[in-house]
Design a protein around this motif. Structure first.
Motif, PDB file in Angstrom:
ATOM      1  N   THR A 134      27.652  14.297  56.230  1.00  0.00           N
ATOM      2  CA  THR A 134      29.341  15.559  56.149  1.00  0.00           C
ATOM      3  C   THR A 134      29.550  15.035  55.856  1.00  0.00           C
ATOM      4  N   LYS A 138      30.711  11.975  58.544  1.00  0.00           N
ATOM      5  CA  LYS A 138      29.331  10.918  58.881  1.00  0.00           C
ATOM      6  C   LYS A 138      29.932  10.671  57.547  1.00  0.00           C
ATOM      7  N   THR A 161      27.223  11.555  72.044  1.00  0.00           N
ATOM      8  CA  THR A 161      27.706  11.772  70.616  1.00  0.00           C
ATOM      9  C   THR A 161      27.839  11.188  69.187  1.00  0.00           C
ATOM     10  N   SER A 212      24.169  13.031  67.420  1.00  0.00           N
ATOM     11  CA  SER A 212      25.103  14.517  67.503  1.00  0.00           C
ATOM     12  C   SER A 212      25.886  14.112  65.482  1.00  0.00           C
ATOM     13  N   ILE A 213      26.404  13.180  65.732  1.00  0.00           N
ATOM     14  CA  ILE A 213      27.538  12.582  64.346  1.00  0.00           C
ATOM     15  C   ILE A 213      26.314  12.240  63.174  1.00  0.00           C
ATOM     16  N   LYS A 237      22.671  14.770  63.622  1.00  0.00           N
ATOM     17  CA  LYS A 237      22.161  16.046  63.625  1.00  0.00           C
ATOM     18  C   LYS A 237      22.759  16.816  63.159  1.00  0.00           C
ATOM     19  N   SER A 294      26.325  17.316  63.287  1.00  0.00           N
ATOM     20  CA  SER A 294      27.825  17.540  63.073  1.00  0.00           C
ATOM     21  C   SER A 294      28.637  17.596  62.588  1.00  0.00           C
ATOM     22  N   THR A 295      30.144  18.535  62.908  1.00  0.00           N
ATOM     23  CA  THR A 295      30.419  18.274  61.589  1.00  0.00           C
ATOM     24  C   THR A 295      31.975  18.042  61.952  1.00  0.00           C
ATOM     25  N   SER A 296      32.018  18.087  62.729  1.00  0.00           N
ATOM     26  CA  SER A 296      33.731  18.149  63.770  1.00  0.00           C
ATOM     27  C   SER A 296      33.419  17.060  65.382  1.00  0.00           C
ATOM     28  N   ILE A 297      33.877  16.792  65.994  1.00  0.00           N
ATOM     29  CA  ILE A 297      34.207  15.461  66.559  1.00  0.00           C
ATOM     30  C   ILE A 297      35.494  16.189  67.668  1.00  0.00           C
ATOM     31  N   HIS A 298      35.834  15.946  69.000  1.00  0.00           N
ATOM     32  CA  HIS A 298      36.526  15.814  69.707  1.00  0.00           C
ATOM     33  C   HIS A 298      37.517  15.080  69.568  1.00  0.00           C
TER      34      HIS A 298
END
Length: 166
Positions: free
Chosen positions: A14, A17, A45, A48-49, A52, A54-58
Protein backbone atom coordinates in the motif's frame (compact mmCIF):
# COMPACT_ATOMS: atom_id res chain seq x y z
CA UNK A 1 9.70 -11.64 10.75
CA UNK A 2 11.94 -13.14 8.13
CA UNK A 3 12.65 -11.83 4.66
CA UNK A 4 10.67 -14.79 3.31
CA UNK A 5 7.57 -13.53 5.08
CA UNK A 6 8.27 -10.05 3.82
CA UNK A 7 8.50 -11.29 0.24
CA UNK A 8 5.30 -13.30 0.62
CA UNK A 9 3.20 -10.30 1.61
CA UNK A 10 4.38 -7.92 -1.10
CA UNK A 11 0.99 -8.23 -2.80
CA UNK A 12 -0.31 -6.24 0.15
CA UNK A 13 1.79 -3.22 -0.77
CA UNK A 14 0.00 0.00 0.00
CA UNK A 15 1.22 3.57 -0.29
CA UNK A 16 1.50 3.65 3.52
CA UNK A 17 3.57 0.48 3.60
CA UNK A 18 5.84 1.84 0.87
CA UNK A 19 6.40 5.03 2.88
CA UNK A 20 7.27 3.00 5.98
CA UNK A 21 9.62 0.84 3.94
CA UNK A 22 11.57 3.97 2.93
CA UNK A 23 12.15 4.72 6.62
CA UNK A 24 13.55 1.29 7.44
CA UNK A 25 17.19 0.42 7.77
CA UNK A 26 18.52 -2.50 5.74
CA UNK A 27 18.26 -4.74 8.82
CA UNK A 28 14.68 -3.64 9.42
CA UNK A 29 13.79 -4.50 5.83
CA UNK A 30 14.93 -8.05 6.59
CA UNK A 31 13.23 -8.11 10.01
CA UNK A 32 10.41 -5.55 9.79
CA UNK A 33 9.15 -5.95 13.36
CA UNK A 34 12.41 -4.44 14.60
CA UNK A 35 11.21 -1.19 13.00
CA UNK A 36 8.19 -1.25 15.35
CA UNK A 37 10.56 -1.48 18.30
CA UNK A 38 12.72 1.38 17.06
CA UNK A 39 9.80 3.77 16.53
CA UNK A 40 8.03 2.56 19.68
CA UNK A 41 4.75 1.37 18.19
CA UNK A 42 3.01 -1.84 19.21
CA UNK A 43 3.68 -4.97 17.24
CA UNK A 44 -0.06 -5.41 16.69
CA UNK A 45 -0.31 -1.95 15.11
CA UNK A 46 2.69 -2.68 12.92
CA UNK A 47 1.31 -6.12 12.05
CA UNK A 48 -1.92 -4.52 10.79
CA UNK A 49 0.02 -2.20 8.53
CA UNK A 50 2.68 -4.60 7.35
CA UNK A 51 0.91 -7.92 6.87
CA UNK A 52 -2.77 -7.05 6.67
CA UNK A 53 -2.40 -4.16 4.28
CA UNK A 54 -3.87 -1.30 6.33
CA UNK A 55 -4.04 1.81 4.20
CA UNK A 56 -4.08 4.36 7.02
CA UNK A 57 -2.85 4.85 10.54
CA UNK A 58 -3.97 6.99 13.43
CA UNK A 59 -2.46 10.49 13.39
CA UNK A 60 -0.89 9.84 16.82
CA UNK A 61 0.88 6.75 15.48
CA UNK A 62 2.09 8.72 12.48
CA UNK A 63 3.42 11.43 14.80
CA UNK A 64 5.24 8.87 16.94
CA UNK A 65 6.92 7.36 13.85
CA UNK A 66 7.70 10.80 12.43
CA UNK A 67 9.30 11.90 15.69
CA UNK A 68 11.45 8.76 15.78
CA UNK A 69 12.59 9.02 12.15
CA UNK A 70 12.63 12.76 11.47
CA UNK A 71 10.18 12.43 8.60
CA UNK A 72 7.36 14.92 7.92
CA UNK A 73 4.22 13.65 9.66
CA UNK A 74 1.88 14.74 6.81
CA UNK A 75 3.97 12.81 4.29
CA UNK A 76 3.89 9.71 6.47
CA UNK A 77 0.22 9.98 7.44
CA UNK A 78 -1.32 11.02 4.12
CA UNK A 79 1.47 10.99 1.54
CA UNK A 80 1.35 14.78 1.27
CA UNK A 81 4.55 16.67 0.45
CA UNK A 82 8.11 15.44 0.73
CA UNK A 83 9.46 13.00 3.33
CA UNK A 84 12.02 15.48 4.62
CA UNK A 85 11.83 19.22 4.42
CA UNK A 86 14.73 21.08 2.86
CA UNK A 87 15.22 22.93 6.15
CA UNK A 88 15.53 19.63 8.07
CA UNK A 89 18.05 18.33 5.54
CA UNK A 90 20.08 21.54 5.82
CA UNK A 91 20.03 21.45 9.63
CA UNK A 92 21.16 17.83 9.57
CA UNK A 93 23.98 18.62 7.15
CA UNK A 94 25.04 21.67 9.17
CA UNK A 95 25.15 19.59 12.36
CA UNK A 96 27.18 16.90 10.61
CA UNK A 97 29.62 19.47 9.27
CA UNK A 98 30.01 21.02 12.74
CA UNK A 99 30.65 17.60 14.27
CA UNK A 100 33.25 16.89 11.61
CA UNK A 101 34.91 20.24 12.24
CA UNK A 102 35.07 19.54 15.98
CA UNK A 103 36.58 16.12 15.28
CA UNK A 104 39.05 17.61 12.82
CA UNK A 105 40.10 20.29 15.30
CA UNK A 106 40.77 17.60 17.89
CA UNK A 107 42.74 15.33 15.55
CA UNK A 108 44.67 15.14 12.38
CA UNK A 109 41.91 15.29 9.77
CA UNK A 110 42.13 17.28 6.54
CA UNK A 111 38.94 19.36 6.73
CA UNK A 112 38.77 20.10 3.01
CA UNK A 113 38.91 16.40 2.14
CA UNK A 114 36.39 15.48 4.84
CA UNK A 115 33.94 18.11 3.59
CA UNK A 116 34.41 16.84 0.03
CA UNK A 117 33.61 13.30 1.23
CA UNK A 118 30.52 14.49 3.09
CA UNK A 119 29.40 16.57 0.10
CA UNK A 120 29.73 13.57 -2.23
CA UNK A 121 27.55 11.46 0.08
CA UNK A 122 24.99 14.24 0.69
CA UNK A 123 24.68 14.97 -3.04
CA UNK A 124 24.17 11.28 -3.77
CA UNK A 125 21.48 10.92 -1.09
CA UNK A 126 19.70 14.09 -2.18
CA UNK A 127 19.88 13.42 -5.93
CA UNK A 128 18.52 9.89 -5.58
CA UNK A 129 16.08 10.59 -2.71
CA UNK A 130 17.84 8.10 -0.43
CA UNK A 131 18.28 7.93 3.36
CA UNK A 132 20.94 6.19 5.39
CA UNK A 133 21.28 5.40 9.05
CA UNK A 134 23.72 7.79 10.67
CA UNK A 135 26.18 4.99 11.44
CA UNK A 136 26.18 3.69 7.86
CA UNK A 137 26.45 7.21 6.48
CA UNK A 138 29.42 7.93 8.75
CA UNK A 139 31.12 4.72 7.59
CA UNK A 140 30.59 5.71 3.96
CA UNK A 141 31.91 9.24 4.53
CA UNK A 142 35.00 7.88 6.29
CA UNK A 143 35.59 5.34 3.51
CA UNK A 144 35.33 8.06 0.87
CA UNK A 145 37.58 10.31 2.97
CA UNK A 146 40.20 7.54 3.06
CA UNK A 147 39.99 7.08 -0.73
CA UNK A 148 40.29 10.83 -1.30
CA UNK A 149 43.34 10.99 0.98
CA UNK A 150 45.03 8.30 -1.12
CA UNK A 151 43.90 9.78 -4.43
CA UNK A 152 42.61 13.38 -4.25
CA UNK A 153 41.36 13.30 -7.85
CA UNK A 154 39.11 10.28 -7.12
CA UNK A 155 36.04 12.42 -6.30
CA UNK A 156 34.45 12.14 -9.73
CA UNK A 157 35.16 8.40 -9.87
CA UNK A 158 33.55 7.90 -6.46
CA UNK A 159 30.52 9.92 -7.53
CA UNK A 160 30.20 7.80 -10.68
CA UNK A 161 30.43 4.62 -8.60
CA UNK A 162 27.69 5.82 -6.26
CA UNK A 163 25.45 6.51 -9.27
CA UNK A 164 25.93 2.90 -10.35
CA UNK A 165 24.74 1.78 -6.92
CA UNK A 166 21.30 3.27 -7.57
Amino acid sequence: MSSELTENNMELDTPLKKRLYQLMTEDEKQYPFSFANRVDISKSTFHSIWTKGSTSIHKGTAKKIADATGVNVDWLHKGIGEPYSVAEQQVSTEKEREQIKETADAGNIDMAIMIEALTIVDNYLTNYDKRMDSDKKAELVVSIYDLLCKSPEAGSTITAMLKLAV
